[in-house]
Design an enzyme around this catalytic site. Structure first.
Site, PDB file in Angstrom:
ATOM      1  N   ASP A 280      32.439 101.385  64.671  1.00 42.09           N
ATOM      2  CA  ASP A 280      32.884 101.607  66.038  1.00 42.09           C
ATOM      3  C   ASP A 280      34.396 101.827  65.989  1.00 42.09           C
ATOM      4  O   ASP A 280      35.047 101.574  64.976  1.00 42.09           O
ATOM      5  CB  ASP A 280      32.490 100.441  66.968  1.00 42.09           C
ATOM      6  CG  ASP A 280      32.501 100.892  68.435  1.00 42.09           C
ATOM      7  OD1 ASP A 280      33.046 101.987  68.728  1.00 42.09           O
ATOM      8  OD2 ASP A 280      31.983 100.171  69.307  1.00 42.09           O
TER       9      ASP A 280
HETATM   10  C1  BGC Z   1      32.628 102.275  72.040  1.00 41.99           C
HETATM   11  C2  BGC Z   1      31.545 103.123  71.450  1.00 41.99           C
HETATM   12  C3  BGC Z   1      31.919 104.575  71.544  1.00 41.99           C
HETATM   13  C4  BGC Z   1      33.270 104.789  70.877  1.00 41.99           C
HETATM   14  C5  BGC Z   1      33.721 106.237  70.897  1.00 41.99           C
HETATM   15  C6  BGC Z   1      34.000 102.624  71.525  1.00 41.99           C
HETATM   16  O1  BGC Z   1      34.988 101.960  72.239  1.00 41.99           O
HETATM   17  O2  BGC Z   1      32.341 100.911  71.803  1.00 41.99           O
HETATM   18  O3  BGC Z   1      30.334 102.897  72.102  1.00 41.99           O
HETATM   19  O4  BGC Z   1      30.945 105.373  70.970  1.00 41.99           O
HETATM   20  O5  BGC Z   1      34.233 104.003  71.563  1.00 41.99           O
HETATM   21  O6  BGC Z   1      33.996 106.683  72.164  1.00 41.99           O
END
Ligand code: BGC
Length: 753
Positions: A280
């Site tokens: 993530d």
């Molecule tokens: C989130 C993810 C997301 C990623 C990219 C993160 O802050 O937890 O779910 O896919 O950002 O946008």
């Protein structure tokens, strides 16, 4: 290496994806051949993904692409930019490896569909598959070939803001929806034209964050991990999901991004996952912030060796891996393995043959009226009718005057819900506008009544420069509330649209309370006191405390965040052109104090049925406000003739059953047939009920259908914390069939040794 001739690439540019599946073995061979020619810095480049267009970019992205130091971008949604970056990658980078563009296509790209929790409330996997397939088509049209979805985190704490992104509290419903989404996004094979590769997230346990606070630690006992939280992930893996995302939080004290048990023992060794794992955002770097890794080098080492293949955003792999390899702390084989998996994905997506996107095509795809129709249908099928005393709904289409009240009644952005950035360019109709369009001859008055705002700003405010209106002064607030109430008094019917502004839900959208935020409860009670027939339309991404409304407002329709066609669908539902058939994918507590409250809890030594029941709050009922699986219709249904093919089966065999469901009212409508099971004894206690089967059926007035179901080995197995293994145990079982998790129609069967 010499740049490849440009003409050949331009010739290939207009075909969006592989028209034939590229077999994995062939992709593997090609990946290995390419890998053999790559230098270590290029390999590390493939493991690095960067944000583009939002937040700080660490260095000149063009130069990074040219030198092969980045393999993927996220947040590029403009086809011209996609092509510009891709041209540099395939023409100027050392081995001409195309970039992979990813984006959070969570519930639509340009056309925003209902939020995932709403889609789950449709209990309609075929609809969800169709919706995500359309979302994939729009994303692919701008060159996004990778979505960070589905989010399959089970959530049993509605304070957690991201409950809106998942399918609710149940592993069986969640698994069915996980599968449907993977199939919808990816199509028949990875690389299918007009589809994208999916990324199941966030692995695993993010939905169990302490106190419902986003990013906080999760402590999940192994019985819940295996029987509940991991199940939808396994379903996604079995459905062939191409990629998986780690999670931010600590799971049982080990950050998910450095968690070898999750990423290797479970994902690779137990489930045989063959795709690649992305962290993530910034979570590789943050392994040090957690107090887990010593420093950035240790963070890179531990993420990579635990099983993360691509570093989203933080460039920690890029900065740390060269020295780690030099010092022999990270093996070249592990790096090769990660690169190989990423190259396989790029090859299967057809990116090497077709790296570019036809820039003229996106508007055409975006304007397909079939997609808008599907958005309207999805919104109508997702809505849950929570209350409808004396058939207050549907409304009479000839009503003379209507007061449309509430802070969300005339909002075109809140109706979309979170993760709707790319769709914001297509303004949504508001509920007020839709009602005005529906009733051109009626007098329609509108007042917001109150304002809504978060106490602490959302992270998206700063990222996207979102401005909020100036707060009213106390005097203004009084005037506005009075104005709304006087409009209610003057109208023949009132539609109140209350709930949460979209930034109150989603990432960093956790709340300590489930009450209607701001002064909405005050508005609700004051409007109700006006004494006019009143309908409450709820717009929210989580269960809310609707206790007062549920005792005083005759009709309550929860439309969640229904998307770009949500307003027209709401009007369809309010006037009976569509009939509500959605069911709650998550229990609605009476208040935040009841959390956690979920239907599949265990019995205590003093169950509620006992005469001396004391296992309760002394000041509140233990039952929820609305149970899991609940939802009304404008018609009525009855269940009968619950039959099982045999009274007993040997462990591991299948039992087959059926139940009749009939539409006993005067309108066509949908019912969701739900089958719940309870194992009465075994090596461990089992939940009072567990959903095992569901099917949404449409029935004309008077029509009845026999719905068949079968319960096989995997349906009756569970992971026992006593034996520390999956077991199919002999026991007596209860089985219920009906319209929600309190279904009364009952049968029993035995599983024998
Ligand atoms: C989130 C993810 C997301 C990623 C990219 C993160 O802050 O937890 O779910 O896919 O950002 O946008």
């Amino acid at each position: 290496m010499k740049p490849r001739p440009v003409a050949a690439l331009v010739f290939l540019a207009l075909v969006p994806a592989a028209a034939q599946p590229i077999p994995e073995a062939q992709a593997d061979q090609r990946a290995r051949a390419l890998l053999a020619q790559m230098t270590l810095p290029e390999k590390i480049g493939q493991l690095s993904q960067l944000f583009y267009g939002i937040g700080p970019t660490p260095s000149d992205p063009i130069e990074l692409v040219r030198s092969g130091s980045v393999g993927s971008f996220l947040f590029v949604t403009d086809p011209a930019t996609t092509n510009r970056l891709q041209h540099i990658a395939v023409e100027q980078s050392p081995h001409h490896i195309p970039l992979l563009f990813g984006f959070d296509v969570v519930h639509g790209f340009h056309t925003i569909f209902p939020v995932p929790l709403a889609l789950a409330a449709s209990w309609d996997p075929a609809l969800i598959r169709a919706v995500q397939s359309l979302a994939a088509r729009e994303a692919a049209a701008v060159g996004v070939r990778w979505t960070f979805a589905p989010m399959v985190d089970i959530a049993r704490d509605p304070r957690w803001g991201r409950i809106v992104e998942g399918a609710g509290e149940d592993p069986v419903l969640g698994s069915a929806i996980a599968r449907a989404q993977v199939q919808g996004f990816q199509g028949p094979y990875i690389g299918a034209p007009d589809h994208v590769i999916a990324c199941v997230k966030h692995f695993a346990g993010y939905g169990a964050a302490d106190g419902g606070r986003d990013y906080d630690s999760s402590y999940i006992p192994d019985t819940l991990l295996w029987n509940v939280y991991l199940r939808p992930f396994e379903a996604a893996v079995q459905a062939g999901v191409g990629t998986l995302m780690s999670a931010y939080m600590d799971l049982n004290d080990v950050p998910a991004t450095g968690n070898r048990f999750l990423l290797d023992d479970v994902l690779r060794k137990t489930w045989g996952f063959r795709g690649f794992v992305v962290s993530d955002a910034f979570s590789v770097r943050d392994l040090a912030t957690h107090g887990f890794a010593r420093d950035p080098a240790d963070a890179a080492l531990r993420a990579l060796t635990a099983g993360v293949d691509m570093d989203m955003g933080s460039m920690t792999f890029a900065r740390q891996l060269p020295a780690l390899v030099q010092q022999n702390r990270v093996s070249r084989d592990r790096i090769d393995e990660a690169v190989r998996l990423i190259l396989i994905a790029k090859i299967r997506l057809g990116l090497f043959e077709h790296p570019f996107v036809d820039e003229a095509r996106a508007p055409q795809v975006f304007n397909d009226p079939a997609t808008r129709r599907q958005a309207r249908l999805a919104a109508a099928r997702s809505a849950v009718l929570l209350r409808n005393e004396h058939s207050a709904l549907p409304l009479n289409p000839n009503l003379a005057s209507l007061a449309v009240l509430g802070p969300l009644a005339d909002s075109s952005s809140d109706i979309l819900g979170s993760w709707s950035f790319a769709g914001a360019s297509a303004p949504a109709q508001t509920i007020l506008q839709a009602l005005r369009a529906r009733l051109p001859n009626a007098r329609i008055d509108y007042a917001p009544g109150v304002q809504l705002r978060r106490r602490f700003p959302s992270m998206f405010d700063a990222l996207f420069g979102i401005k909020h209106p100036t707060p009213w002064s106390p005097a203004q607030a009084r005037t506005e509330l009075d104005r709304a109430v006087s409009l209610a008094r003057a109208a023949s019917t009132v539609v109140l649209v209350l709930g949460e502004a979209q930034e109150m839900s989603g990432e960093t959208g956790s709340r300590s309370s489930l009450d209607l935020p701001g002064d909405q409860e005050k508005l609700l009670e004051a409007v109700a006191a006006a004494g006019k027939p009143t309908v409450l339309v709820v717009l929210a991404g989580r269960p809310l405390n609707l206790s007062w409304a549920s005792a005083h407002i005759p009709a309550i329709l929860d439309v969640w965040y229904p998307g770009v066609e949500g307003a027209s669908a709401t009007a369809d539902l309010l006037f009976g052109d569509a009939v509500p058939g959605g069911k709650l994918p998550v229990t609605f507590p009476r208040s935040a104090g009841q959390i956690p409250v979920y239907y599949a809890h265990n019995l205590t030594h003093e169950p509620e049925t006992a005469l001396d029941f004391t296992s309760r709050y002394q000041d509140e009922l233990t039952s929820p406000l609305y149970p899991f699986g609940y939802g009304l219709s404008y018609t009525t249904f009855s269940f009968s003739h619950l039959r099982l093919d045999k009274p007993a089966v040997p462990a591991g065999s299948t039992i087959i059953g059926s139940v009749d469901v009939a539409n006993t009212g005067s309108r066509p409508g949908d019912e969701v047939v739900q089958i719940y099971v309870h194992q009465r004894s075994g090596s461990a206690s089992r939940p009072v009920r567990e959903l095992k089967f569901f099917e949404r059926v449409s029935l004309a007035p008077g029509e009845s259908k026999t719905v068949r179901f079968s319960l096989g080995r995997s349906d009756l197995a569970y992971w026992s914390s006593a034996t520390r293994s999956w077991v199919n145990e002999p026991s007596a079982f209860d089985l219920w069939a009906g319209a929600d998790s309190n279904a009364p129609l009952h049968a029993t069967f035995d599983v024998t040794p």
